[in-house]
Scaffold this motif. Structure first.
Motif, mmCIF file in Angstrom:
data_model
loop_
_atom_site.group_PDB
_atom_site.id
_atom_site.type_symbol
_atom_site.label_atom_id
_atom_site.label_comp_id
_atom_site.label_asym_id
_atom_site.label_seq_id
_atom_site.Cartn_x
_atom_site.Cartn_y
_atom_site.Cartn_z
ATOM 1 N N THR A 273 -18.000 73.100 27.449
ATOM 2 C CA THR A 273 -17.703 72.950 26.020
ATOM 3 C C THR A 273 -18.372 71.694 25.490
ATOM 4 O OG1 THR A 273 -15.553 74.032 26.250
ATOM 5 C CG2 THR A 273 -15.876 72.706 24.282
ATOM 6 N N SER A 274 -19.052 71.851 24.375
ATOM 7 C CA SER A 274 -19.641 70.715 23.665
ATOM 8 C C SER A 274 -18.976 70.636 22.298
ATOM 9 C CB SER A 274 -21.151 70.896 23.493
ATOM 10 O OG SER A 274 -21.787 70.918 24.750
ATOM 11 N N LEU B 191 -16.449 68.276 27.722
ATOM 12 C CA LEU B 191 -17.091 67.293 28.578
ATOM 13 C C LEU B 191 -18.237 66.603 27.846
ATOM 14 C CD1 LEU B 191 -15.979 68.127 31.649
ATOM 15 C CD2 LEU B 191 -18.146 67.055 32.051
ATOM 16 N N VAL B 192 -18.825 67.305 26.880
ATOM 17 C CA VAL B 192 -19.901 66.734 26.078
ATOM 18 C C VAL B 192 -19.389 66.607 24.654
ATOM 19 C CG1 VAL B 192 -22.244 67.075 25.200
ATOM 20 C CG2 VAL B 192 -21.689 67.749 27.539
ATOM 21 N N LYS B 193 -19.511 65.405 24.120
ATOM 22 C CA LYS B 193 -19.100 65.161 22.737
ATOM 23 C C LYS B 193 -20.328 64.684 21.971
ATOM 24 C CE LYS B 193 -14.410 64.071 24.125
ATOM 25 N NZ LYS B 193 -14.518 64.351 25.556
ATOM 26 N N VAL B 194 -20.662 65.414 20.910
ATOM 27 C CA VAL B 194 -21.781 65.043 20.051
ATOM 28 C C VAL B 194 -21.178 64.299 18.866
ATOM 29 C CG1 VAL B 194 -23.739 65.889 18.711
ATOM 30 C CG2 VAL B 194 -23.051 67.090 20.798
ATOM 31 N N LEU B 195 -21.366 62.987 18.837
ATOM 32 C CA LEU B 195 -20.784 62.145 17.798
ATOM 33 C C LEU B 195 -21.719 62.129 16.592
ATOM 34 C CD1 LEU B 195 -18.695 60.143 16.746
ATOM 35 C CD2 LEU B 195 -19.881 58.347 18.019
ATOM 36 N N ARG C 296 -14.719 59.488 30.290
ATOM 37 C CA ARG C 296 -15.758 59.862 31.251
ATOM 38 C C ARG C 296 -16.606 61.033 30.756
ATOM 39 N NH1 ARG C 296 -15.225 58.013 36.631
ATOM 40 N NH2 ARG C 296 -16.045 60.017 37.301
ATOM 41 N N SER C 297 -16.387 61.442 29.529
ATOM 42 C CA SER C 297 -17.217 62.506 28.941
ATOM 43 C C SER C 297 -18.582 61.929 28.596
ATOM 44 C CB SER C 297 -16.572 63.034 27.666
ATOM 45 O OG SER C 297 -15.341 63.621 27.941
ATOM 46 N N LEU C 298 -19.509 62.822 28.359
ATOM 47 C CA LEU C 298 -20.824 62.418 27.894
ATOM 48 C C LEU C 298 -20.787 62.360 26.379
ATOM 49 C CD1 LEU C 298 -23.060 64.544 30.240
ATOM 50 C CD2 LEU C 298 -22.565 62.113 30.374
ATOM 51 N N LEU C 299 -21.177 61.242 25.831
ATOM 52 C CA LEU C 299 -21.175 61.043 24.385
ATOM 53 C C LEU C 299 -22.629 60.979 23.925
ATOM 54 C CD1 LEU C 299 -19.419 60.514 21.866
ATOM 55 C CD2 LEU C 299 -19.655 58.076 22.363
ATOM 56 N N LEU C 300 -23.005 61.914 23.078
ATOM 57 C CA LEU C 300 -24.387 61.963 22.583
ATOM 58 C C LEU C 300 -24.361 61.664 21.103
ATOM 59 C CD1 LEU C 300 -27.368 62.668 23.079
ATOM 60 C CD2 LEU C 300 -26.769 65.043 22.619
#
Length: 191
Positions: free
Chosen positions: A61-62, A162-166, A187-191
């Motif tokens: 999930t993004s 797990l992936v968050k697009v800010l 600990r998620s990936l923040l893009l």
């Protein structure tokens, strides 16, 4: 760099970064968000190997997160290739036209979805830009959402992604809302 990570999780992350760069390119280099997005993608690629080695990455999930009217829905729509699906993602110039419900976009309905505050837009895998693997996208109501029920649904999406697009306006990058979102990425990936 670990070859297993390049072929697996890291490869998927690098492909996602490339897809975001291509999506930004469709808006053109004159788009005010182009340069910051490219810088974020570059930083993302640098951190992929480290994060991938630390716990592995599973891009199931993004979530597109940020304050209201920051372009979350617009950016998410760039990853949709199916016109009918893209048209179901609400975008508008005013707060009245903002995303009010958590919108899930993917092949399968999310488990535990609350239809009173969440919506599912079915999208075949072929209807999305390839991010290296099948995933679900979440269009999250603005972080500054005041309605407690909608805010709770948004929180659920943030917990699952797990992936968050800010997404944010450049003028918002130092605001408490944006800083809190970055802090909560954990600990998620923040893009």
């Amino acid at each position: 760099m670990n070859n297993h990570l390049v072929d697996g999780a890291l490869g998927r992350c690098l492909e996602a970064s490339r897809q975001f760069e291509q999506a930004a390119d469709t808006l053109g280099r004159t788009w005010p968000g182009w340069e910051p997005l490219m810088a974020c993608c570059e930083a993302f690629r640098r951190r992929c190997d480290e994060r991938g080695a630390a716990r592995g990455l599973w891009m199931s999930t993004s979530a597109f997160v940020g304050p209201k009217k920051s372009g979350k829905s617009t950016l998410l729509r760039l990853l949709l290739q199916d016109d009918e699906v893209r048209d179901r993602i609400k975008v508008g110039p005013s707060l009245r036209e903002s995303t009010e419900r958590l919108v899930w976009v993917g092949r399968e309905r999310p488990v535990g979805m609350d239809p009173s505050v969440e919506e599912w837009v079915q999208c075949p895998v072929a209807g999305m830009a390839s991010l290296g693997r099948e995933c679900t996208l979440a269009d999250v109501p603005g972080e500054n959402e005041r309605d407690p029920t909608r805010a709770c649904a948004a929180e659920r999406a943030l917990d699952l992604a797990l992936v968050k697009v800010l997404c944010m306006r450049l003028t918002d990058r130092h605001t408490t809302t944006v800083q809190e979102l970055a802090r909560r990425a954990g600990r998620s990936l923040l893009l």
